[in-house]
Write a protein that holds these residues in place. Structure first.
Motif, PDB file in Angstrom:
ATOM      1  N   VAL A 176       0.828  -1.209   0.000  1.00  0.00           N
ATOM      2  CA  VAL A 176       0.000   0.000   0.000  1.00  0.00           C
ATOM      3  C   VAL A 176       0.859   1.254   0.000  1.00  0.00           C
ATOM      4  N   TYR A 177       1.816   1.324   0.906  1.00  0.00           N
ATOM      5  CA  TYR A 177       2.634   2.534   1.003  1.00  0.00           C
ATOM      6  C   TYR A 177       3.482   2.705  -0.261  1.00  0.00           C
ATOM      7  N   GLY A 178       3.988   1.591  -0.784  1.00  0.00           N
ATOM      8  CA  GLY A 178       4.784   1.673  -2.010  1.00  0.00           C
ATOM      9  C   GLY A 178       3.954   2.108  -3.203  1.00  0.00           C
ATOM     10  N   ALA A 179       2.750   1.540  -3.338  1.00  0.00           N
ATOM     11  CA  ALA A 179       1.885   1.904  -4.462  1.00  0.00           C
ATOM     12  C   ALA A 179       1.443   3.362  -4.355  1.00  0.00           C
ATOM     13  N   GLY A 180       1.061   3.793  -3.139  1.00  0.00           N
ATOM     14  CA  GLY A 180       0.659   5.183  -2.958  1.00  0.00           C
ATOM     15  C   GLY A 180       1.781   6.143  -3.277  1.00  0.00           C
ATOM     16  N   SER A 181       2.989   5.803  -2.856  1.00  0.00           N
ATOM     17  CA  SER A 181       4.146   6.648  -3.137  1.00  0.00           C
ATOM     18  C   SER A 181       4.455   6.683  -4.630  1.00  0.00           C
ATOM     19  N   LEU A 182       4.358   5.531  -5.287  1.00  0.00           N
ATOM     20  CA  LEU A 182       4.628   5.482  -6.720  1.00  0.00           C
ATOM     21  C   LEU A 182       3.608   6.276  -7.532  1.00  0.00           C
ATOM     22  N   ILE A 183       2.335   6.175  -7.166  1.00  0.00           N
ATOM     23  CA  ILE A 183       1.298   6.914  -7.893  1.00  0.00           C
ATOM     24  C   ILE A 183       1.473   8.418  -7.685  1.00  0.00           C
ATOM     25  N   ALA A 184       1.766   8.828  -6.451  1.00  0.00           N
ATOM     26  CA  ALA A 184       2.026  10.243  -6.189  1.00  0.00           C
ATOM     27  C   ALA A 184       3.249  10.712  -6.967  1.00  0.00           C
ATOM     28  N   PHE A 185       4.278   9.885  -6.985  1.00  0.00           N
ATOM     29  CA  PHE A 185       5.494  10.196  -7.750  1.00  0.00           C
ATOM     30  C   PHE A 185       5.147  10.399  -9.223  1.00  0.00           C
ATOM     31  N   GLY A 186       4.392   9.446  -9.791  1.00  0.00           N
ATOM     32  CA  GLY A 186       4.041   9.522 -11.205  1.00  0.00           C
ATOM     33  C   GLY A 186       3.170  10.717 -11.535  1.00  0.00           C
ATOM     34  N   ALA A 187       2.225  11.035 -10.645  1.00  0.00           N
ATOM     35  CA  ALA A 187       1.327  12.161 -10.897  1.00  0.00           C
ATOM     36  C   ALA A 187       2.085  13.482 -10.919  1.00  0.00           C
ATOM     37  N   VAL A 188       2.959  13.692  -9.946  1.00  0.00           N
ATOM     38  CA  VAL A 188       3.745  14.933  -9.908  1.00  0.00           C
ATOM     39  C   VAL A 188       4.687  14.998 -11.103  1.00  0.00           C
ATOM     40  N   LEU A 189       5.274  13.865 -11.459  1.00  0.00           N
ATOM     41  CA  LEU A 189       6.188  13.816 -12.610  1.00  0.00           C
ATOM     42  C   LEU A 189       5.469  14.215 -13.894  1.00  0.00           C
ATOM     43  N   VAL A 190       4.275  13.666 -14.112  1.00  0.00           N
ATOM     44  CA  VAL A 190       3.521  13.955 -15.337  1.00  0.00           C
ATOM     45  C   VAL A 190       3.116  15.427 -15.407  1.00  0.00           C
ATOM     46  N   VAL A 191       2.635  15.977 -14.296  1.00  0.00           N
ATOM     47  CA  VAL A 191       2.229  17.384 -14.287  1.00  0.00           C
ATOM     48  C   VAL A 191       3.429  18.291 -14.518  1.00  0.00           C
ATOM     49  N   ALA A 192       4.541  17.981 -13.873  1.00  0.00           N
ATOM     50  CA  ALA A 192       5.743  18.802 -14.043  1.00  0.00           C
ATOM     51  C   ALA A 192       6.226  18.781 -15.489  1.00  0.00           C
ATOM     52  N   ARG A 193       6.126  17.624 -16.132  1.00  0.00           N
ATOM     53  CA  ARG A 193       6.595  17.502 -17.522  1.00  0.00           C
ATOM     54  C   ARG A 193       5.575  18.050 -18.509  1.00  0.00           C
ATOM     55  N   ALA A 194       4.324  17.579 -18.407  1.00  0.00           N
ATOM     56  CA  ALA A 194       3.316  17.875 -19.431  1.00  0.00           C
ATOM     57  C   ALA A 194       2.675  19.242 -19.256  1.00  0.00           C
ATOM     58  N   VAL A 195       2.477  19.683 -18.022  1.00  0.00           N
ATOM     59  CA  VAL A 195       1.785  20.949 -17.776  1.00  0.00           C
ATOM     60  C   VAL A 195       2.763  22.101 -17.588  1.00  0.00           C
ATOM     61  N   LEU A 196       3.762  21.904 -16.738  1.00  0.00           N
ATOM     62  CA  LEU A 196       4.727  22.968 -16.471  1.00  0.00           C
ATOM     63  C   LEU A 196       5.897  22.979 -17.455  1.00  0.00           C
ATOM     64  N   GLY A 197       6.050  21.896 -18.208  1.00  0.00           N
ATOM     65  CA  GLY A 197       7.099  21.849 -19.227  1.00  0.00           C
ATOM     66  C   GLY A 197       8.505  21.778 -18.673  1.00  0.00           C
ATOM     67  N   ARG A 198       8.690  21.163 -17.525  1.00  0.00           N
ATOM     68  CA  ARG A 198      10.010  21.091 -16.914  1.00  0.00           C
ATOM     69  C   ARG A 198      10.840  19.955 -17.509  1.00  0.00           C
ATOM     70  N   PRO A 199      12.156  20.117 -17.574  1.00  0.00           N
ATOM     71  CA  PRO A 199      13.027  19.025 -18.045  1.00  0.00           C
ATOM     72  C   PRO A 199      12.973  17.847 -17.085  1.00  0.00           C
ATOM     73  N   LEU A 200      13.398  16.692 -17.566  1.00  0.00           N
ATOM     74  CA  LEU A 200      13.269  15.465 -16.773  1.00  0.00           C
ATOM     75  C   LEU A 200      13.955  15.528 -15.411  1.00  0.00           C
ATOM     76  N   PRO A 201      15.184  16.050 -15.279  1.00  0.00           N
ATOM     77  CA  PRO A 201      15.785  16.109 -13.937  1.00  0.00           C
ATOM     78  C   PRO A 201      14.953  16.934 -12.961  1.00  0.00           C
ATOM     79  N   ALA A 202      14.444  18.093 -13.406  1.00  0.00           N
ATOM     80  CA  ALA A 202      13.618  18.934 -12.536  1.00  0.00           C
ATOM     81  C   ALA A 202      12.313  18.226 -12.179  1.00  0.00           C
ATOM     82  N   ALA A 203      11.703  17.557 -13.155  1.00  0.00           N
ATOM     83  CA  ALA A 203      10.451  16.842 -12.905  1.00  0.00           C
ATOM     84  C   ALA A 203      10.668  15.665 -11.959  1.00  0.00           C
ATOM     85  N   ALA A 204      11.798  14.961 -12.118  1.00  0.00           N
ATOM     86  CA  ALA A 204      12.102  13.827 -11.239  1.00  0.00           C
ATOM     87  C   ALA A 204      12.306  14.290  -9.801  1.00  0.00           C
ATOM     88  N   MET A 205      12.976  15.432  -9.615  1.00  0.00           N
ATOM     89  CA  MET A 205      13.173  15.955  -8.258  1.00  0.00           C
ATOM     90  C   MET A 205      11.855  16.449  -7.664  1.00  0.00           C
TER      91      MET A 205
END
Length: 313
Positions: A68-97
């Motif tokens: 549960v904790y791993g899946a919740g963390s992974l989904i939160a990670f993926g959601a922030v990553l996608v928004v940072a890349r697709a919406v804010l247009g940030r490069p991959l290192p910035a989106a990963a951080m």
């Protein structure tokens, strides 16, 4: 409320000392950078290695909690990553951080003490399981994505090979791998080595917070408000909400352990977050996000503490 303030206040004070030191020109930004390098390459790996060696993973494993904790963390990670890349247009290192900030908690220094106050003994079980997810899954994933950005345009196999080689030389990753292996095998270090490791680990958090303050003294938070807001919402709202939903859906986790996990998920991100971000030139964003999220965490953690008090958990 008083207990929560007493836990968060030292973090804010140390950040403030670093801020004043740089603003008053008592310490130069170059010194702050050098201190950050020390934390990243020495103190932080020692902290993670020391924390993992203190856990007996053979006895504390609860696979439903980890799922549960791993899946919740992974989904939160993926959601922030996608928004940072697709919406804010940030490069991959910035989106990963940004994704790392939205999905990893300050488990040891904020989450665990608060969980201990709320539920007692189950917090002792939740802490190593949470750190296992963060140190073996979330942090390596963020580092791997950020490192892979340097190899874009190359074949997949070549990118994976070069990224793996760079990660294998990273002190943080080496500490995670060695610590997990030794903990799983039940190996204890000789007393002199263990004490040396503990002394180095004790320097990580205060030095990291001084670096955060010094970094904040040189930036304008307004220029990165969108990124900071994304990270804060991911960490304080999305991450704990996903963990709550996961426990409700999966089941098989004792109520006290569930409560401890939700409190840990509602904590702000790890204090050394800006130090990890500095490896990819993201120390300013990470420092601003850490300060804002730590202060805003009063509301989210009080909300969950109040919920458990009402439910009697």
């Amino acid at each position: 409320m008083i207990e929560l303030v007493s836990l968060v206040l030292p973090i804010v004070i140390l950040i403030g000392i670093g801020f004043i030191a740089v603003r008053s020109e008592a310490v130069s930004p170059q010194v702050v950078h050098a201190l950050g390098v020390f934390v990243l390459h020495f103190a932080l790996p020692a902290l993670i290695l020391h924390a993992l060696l203190k856990q007996d993973l053979r006895q504390t494993l609860n696979w439903n909690y980890i799922l549960v904790y791993g899946a919740g963390s992974l989904i939160a990670f993926g959601a922030v990553l996608v928004v940072a890349r697709a919406v804010l247009g940030r490069p991959l290192p910035a989106a990963a951080m940004a994704a790392l900030g939205g999905s990893s908690s300050n488990s040891g220094f904020v989450g665990f003490p608060v969980a201990s106050l709320a539920v007692g003994a189950p917090a002792l079980t939740a802490l190593p399981l949470t750190m296992l997810v963060e140190n073996i899954l979330i942090i390596p994933l963020a580092l791997a994505l950020a490192e892979s950005a340097d190899h874009q345009g190359k074949g997949a196999a070549q990118v994976l090979g070069q990224t793996a080689r760079r990660l294998a030389r990273t002190p943080l990753i080496l500490a995670i791998v060695i610590g997990a292996a030794l903990s799983a095998l039940g190996v204890n270090l000789p007393a002199p080595l263990s004490l040396t490791l503990e002394m180095m680990a004790d320097a990580a958090v205060p030095c990291a917070l001084l670096v955060v303050g010094g970094t904040l003294a040189t930036l304008s938070v307004q220029s990165m408000a969108g990124d900071v807001a994304l990270i804060a919402v991911g960490k304080l709202v999305l991450h704990p909400l996903l963990v709550v939903l996961g426990f409700a859906w999966i089941g098989g986790v004792p109520p006290g352990l569930m409560a401890a996990g939700i409190i840990l998920a509602s904590a702000p991100m790890l204090t050394v977050y800006p130090i990890i971000g500095a490896r990819f030139g993201q120390e300013r964003l990470c420092a601003a996000a850490l300060l804002v999220t730590t202060l805003a965490a009063f509301a989210t953690m009080l909300f969950f503490l109040g919920s458990f008090a009402v439910s009697g958990t």
